[in-house]
Every structure is written in structure tokens, then in C-alpha cells.
Design an enzyme around this catalytic site. Structure first.
Site, mmCIF file in Angstrom:
data_model
loop_
_atom_site.group_PDB
_atom_site.id
_atom_site.type_symbol
_atom_site.label_atom_id
_atom_site.label_comp_id
_atom_site.label_asym_id
_atom_site.label_seq_id
_atom_site.Cartn_x
_atom_site.Cartn_y
_atom_site.Cartn_z
ATOM 1 C CE1 TYR A 69 11.449 32.987 0.777
ATOM 2 C CE2 TYR A 69 12.114 29.985 0.661
ATOM 3 C CZ TYR A 69 11.461 31.389 0.268
ATOM 4 O OH TYR A 69 11.320 31.322 -1.374
ATOM 5 C CE LYS B 174 -0.702 -0.092 4.967
ATOM 6 N NZ LYS B 174 -1.479 -0.209 5.568
ATOM 7 N NE ARG C 47 -6.573 0.974 11.060
ATOM 8 C CZ ARG C 47 -5.425 0.804 10.679
ATOM 9 N NH1 ARG C 47 -4.889 1.715 10.556
ATOM 10 N NH2 ARG C 47 -4.962 -0.550 9.994
ATOM 11 C CG MET D 166 7.707 23.992 -2.966
ATOM 12 S SD MET D 166 6.888 24.883 -3.966
ATOM 13 C CE MET D 166 5.877 25.874 -2.596
HETATM 14 C C1 LIG Z 1 -0.404 -1.298 7.070
HETATM 15 C C2 LIG Z 1 -0.886 -2.717 7.882
HETATM 16 C C3 LIG Z 1 0.141 -3.207 8.072
HETATM 17 C C4 LIG Z 1 1.359 -3.821 8.282
HETATM 18 O O1 LIG Z 1 2.346 -3.036 8.824
HETATM 19 P P1 LIG Z 1 2.808 -2.518 9.581
HETATM 20 O O2 LIG Z 1 3.555 -1.779 10.612
HETATM 21 O O3 LIG Z 1 4.462 -1.821 8.348
HETATM 22 O O4 LIG Z 1 3.777 -4.044 9.640
HETATM 23 C C5 LIG Z 1 -0.143 -4.486 8.363
HETATM 24 N N1 LIG Z 1 -1.628 -4.526 8.875
HETATM 25 C C6 LIG Z 1 -2.749 -3.646 8.046
HETATM 26 C C7 LIG Z 1 -4.093 -4.130 8.500
HETATM 27 C C8 LIG Z 1 -2.447 -2.274 7.672
HETATM 28 O O5 LIG Z 1 -2.158 -1.627 7.570
#
Ligand SMILES: *Cc1c(COP(=O)(O)O)cnc(C)c1O
Length: 386
Positions: A273, A35, A134, A322
Site C-alpha cells: 500500500y 493478567k 492510579r 492487516m
Molecule cells: C502489572 C502489575 C504488577 C507487575 O508489574 P511488572 O512491571 O510486570 O512486574 C505488579 N503490581 C501491580 C499492581 C500491577 O498492576
């Protein structure tokens, strides 16, 4: 190509994944988190290496991320860890993305789409909130919910998961919290089984738990940050080694640029700056074509970060802009166009990792690598040579 670039060491990625795999039993599947563009490292390239190394699943956050992987030829099952919007469900199904779900309204969107598309037994995973706060249903709701979902049609529960909130902490109370989450997850699985429903692939371990809690691996683990070469907070290299687990993770990204100009500054001349820094003596200032839009964040300005030039630590002077920033050069042997390495693999000249940078700027390595922006080209390297 611009000089400001992120070198992606695919050999380090491969070695990290294979070492992680050797920490799990052969029967445990591996779902590698790609991701957020593989935590900033380039999702498609990283996904290909993960597939070669035997990953069973890839974890994504959005439908667009899934599309990118499918268009790039990735065939592995894709597990979508976040919810998508109703208008994306059609695409999610056509891209064969496995959603996490935990309520009837959202499950019905997938069910309807699968029925419309003539799909039977489209796999979905049931998410359980055991304490992360969550997404997920409550453990005690899991059984009934699984039954209701199974009655919708078109979709089938192919897995169950939960996510740990404090598995990267070694505090006694946090270790107990993780254990409690695990017990609640097992109860949720029992509740589903009690309804006569097969829970499918059960999984809960993120990076920290993959390395520190082998008893919690169940059917699959979901490592992320360790794949990219960073230990998960307190589950450090040293801690693991003391536990008898030897695992040598190497950073997969080196963030570098080059000195595009060298200027002599007389004592008293200010830099940048706000004129926040003035030369305390006659000195050499190097201009770097990297700034906060690249992921060299403004808050790094006076954090004491180490920019490496020919092995020397050259401190940032003045405020990071920037698109540019300024460093004070160590010696007069530095030449224009010499490399300046911000973080990464020490074999590529870095004096600090994303973890060091994160500690200095009160964040975590994840945010540092994800923060390297999309205008920074990724250069994929398959060996130690450029
Ligand atoms: C991002 C995520 C992971 C991986 O997390 P790490 O801390 O990078 O190992 C595993 N499970 C879920 C649900 C996540 O959102």
C-alpha cells in the site's frame, strides 16, 4: 494450524520463576501477574506452571480472567489488581477473587455481596496510592478507612499494597521517589495497625523492585514482566550482574510465521500500500501471512526490525498490511515454507527479542507480547524441541 503462531516456552517460564524465587527469602510469598492473558502468553498454562513453581497468589485484572483460571482448575488465591464494575461483584465473590479496594462505596458492594452469600471474613486487600497516581487511598486515610471497611461486615482486610511508579529507573531522583513511596506505605501500614487492625500480607514490589530492592519485599512480591523473560527497563541483566545478582531470564514467547510465497521483483517494482518501497535492484520478496491484526504492527514497517529467515536478517519492505507483510530475502537459498521468526528465543531462530523490537518502535516489551493477538495460536512447549 496456521503457520503464524506464538511458541510458548514453558521451560523458560519455569526457569525464570525459579530464579526469581531464589532472589527472595523463603518467607516471602510470590504473587505472579498473569493478567492480560499472562502478558499475551496464555494465562491458564502459565498459571499452572506458576502454581507448580510455588506461586502463592496470581494477579489478574478482570473477573473474566479469574473465571478462566477457575474453570481451568486453578485453586490459588487470585488478586484482582483493577476495579470491576458493580454488576461483576457477585461473580467475583463466587469465583473467590480477592479485590483491591480503597473506598467505602466499592468496599460496600463486596461487603453486601458477601453478607448476602453468607460469607464471613472474605479477604480483601487495601490499596494505598503512595505516588503511582492510579488506584489507592492516600496513606494518611488508610487507618480510618481500614476501620470503616472492617465495620462493614462480610469482608476482612487480609492484605495491604501499593504500586511503584518509577522503580525500573536508576536515576537518582527516581530511586528517591521509590524510597519515598516505600516510606509512605510503611506509614499507611502503621496507621492501620494504630486502629487495632491487622494489615495482613503487605506487598509493594513489581518486577523491578523484586530484583533491585530486596529490602522492600515485605511479605510478598508481585513480579510480572521478568517472569516472561524481560528485564524491567534499566534494571537490566548487566546492571544486576554488576550488583552481584546473576539472573538469566529467557524470553517465554517466540513469534514466528513462514514464508508462504517467494516472488522475484525486478528493479523498480513497488511493494505494498502506498507504494512506499521500490526494489533498488532485481530481488526476491517473501510474503508472510502475518499482519497488524496479529500484532505485527503497522508502525513496525520502516522501524528497522529484523525478521529472521535461516539466521539471516530480512528487512520488512513496504507497509505492513492487516493480514500480510513482505520481506526482502537475503539469498536465493531460501525456500518456500521456510520459517520467518519475528521475535523471541534465539535458540528458535530469533534475531531480536520483544525488548529489541520495543526499543525500535518506542514502546516496552509488555506491549509487544500483549499485542500478539488472539487469532495467533499459542503452542505450548515444555522443552527445547518442538
Ligand atoms: C502489572 C502489575 C504488577 C507487575 O508489574 P511488572 O512491571 O510486570 O512486574 C505488579 N503490581 C501491580 C499492581 C500491577 O498492576
Amino acid at each position: 494450524m496456521r503457520a503464524t503462531r506464538a511458541l510458548i516456552h514453558l521451560d523458560n517460564l519455569r526457569s525464570n520463576i525459579l530464579q526469581i524465587k531464589s532472589c527472595t527469602s523463603p518467607s516471602v510469598k510470590m504473587c505472579i501477574a498473569v493478567k492480560a492473558d499472562a502478558y499475551g502468553h496464555g494465562a491458564l498454562e502459565c498459571a499452572k506452571v506458576a502454581a507448580e513453581c510455588g506461586a502463592d497468589y496470581l494477579a489478574i485484572a478482570t473477573v473474566d480472567e479469574g473465571r478462566q483460571l477457575r474453570e481451568g482448575g486453578i485453586k490459588l488465591p487470585l488478586l484482582m489488581l483493577s476495579l470491576c464494575s458493580p454488576e461483576e461483584v457477585k461473580d467475583a465473590v463466587s469465583l473467590d477473587i480477592t479485590p483491591l479496594l480503597f473506598d467505602i462505596e466499592y468496599a460496600s458492594l463486596f461487603s453486601q455481596e458477601c453478607i448476602n452469600a453468607g460469607k464471613k471474613n472474605y479477604p480483601v486487600h487495601l490499596a494505598v496510592d503512595t505516588g503511582m497516581g492510579r488506584i489507592g487511598c492516600l496513606p494518611e486515610e488508610a487507618g480510618i478507612l481500614a476501620k470503616d471497611i472492617s465495620c462493614l461486615g462480610g469482608i476482612v482486610i487480609a492484605g495491604m499494597c501499593t504500586h511503584f511508579a518509577v522503580s525500573d529507573s536508576l536515576k537518582k531522583e527516581d530511586e528517591l521517589y521509590t524510597k519515598k513511596q516505600f516510606e509512605l506505605f510503611k506509614k499507611a501500614i502503621e496507621n492501620v495497625k494504630a486502629q487495632g487492625i491487622n494489615p495482613g500480607i503487605c506487598h509493594c514490589c513489581n518486577s523491578a523492585a523484586t530484583l533491585n530492592n530486596p529490602e522492600m519485599h515485605m511479605d510478598m512480591v508481585r513480579p510480572g514482566i521478568i517472569v516472561y523473560g524481560y528485564y524491567a527497563d534499566e534494571v537490566s541483566r548487566e546492571f544486576l550482574e554488576a550488583k552481584g545478582i546473576k539472573i538469566d531470564l529467557q524470553p517465554v514467547m517466540t513469534f514466528e510465521t513462514e514464508i508462504c510465497s517467494i516472488r522475484n521483483f525486478e528493479k523498480g517494482k513497488s511493494v505494498g500500500y502506498g507504494c512506499t518501497w521500490k526494489a533498488e535492484k532485481d530481488t526476491c520478496i517473501g510474503i508472510l501471512p502475518v499482519g497488524y491484526d496479529d500484532g505485527m504492527f503497522r508502525r513496525f514497517s520502516s522501524a528497522g526490525i529484523k525478521v529472521a529467515v535461516n539466521g539471516h536478517n530480512c528487512p520488512v519492505r513496504g507497509r505492513i498490511c492487516m493480514d500480510q507483510c513482505m520481506i526482502e530475502l537475503e539469498d536465493d537459498k531460501t525456500r518456500r515454507w521456510d520459517k520467518a521468526v519475528i521475535f523471541g528465543d534465539k535458540r528458535f531462530g530469533a534475531l531480536q527479542t520483544a525488548d529489541d523490537l520495543a526499543r525500535l518502535t518506542s514502546t516496552i516489551s509488555y506491549e509487544i507480547t500483549c499485542g500478539v493477538s488472539k487469532r495467533v495460536p499459542r503452542v505450548f512447549l515444555t522443552s527445547l524441541t518442538r
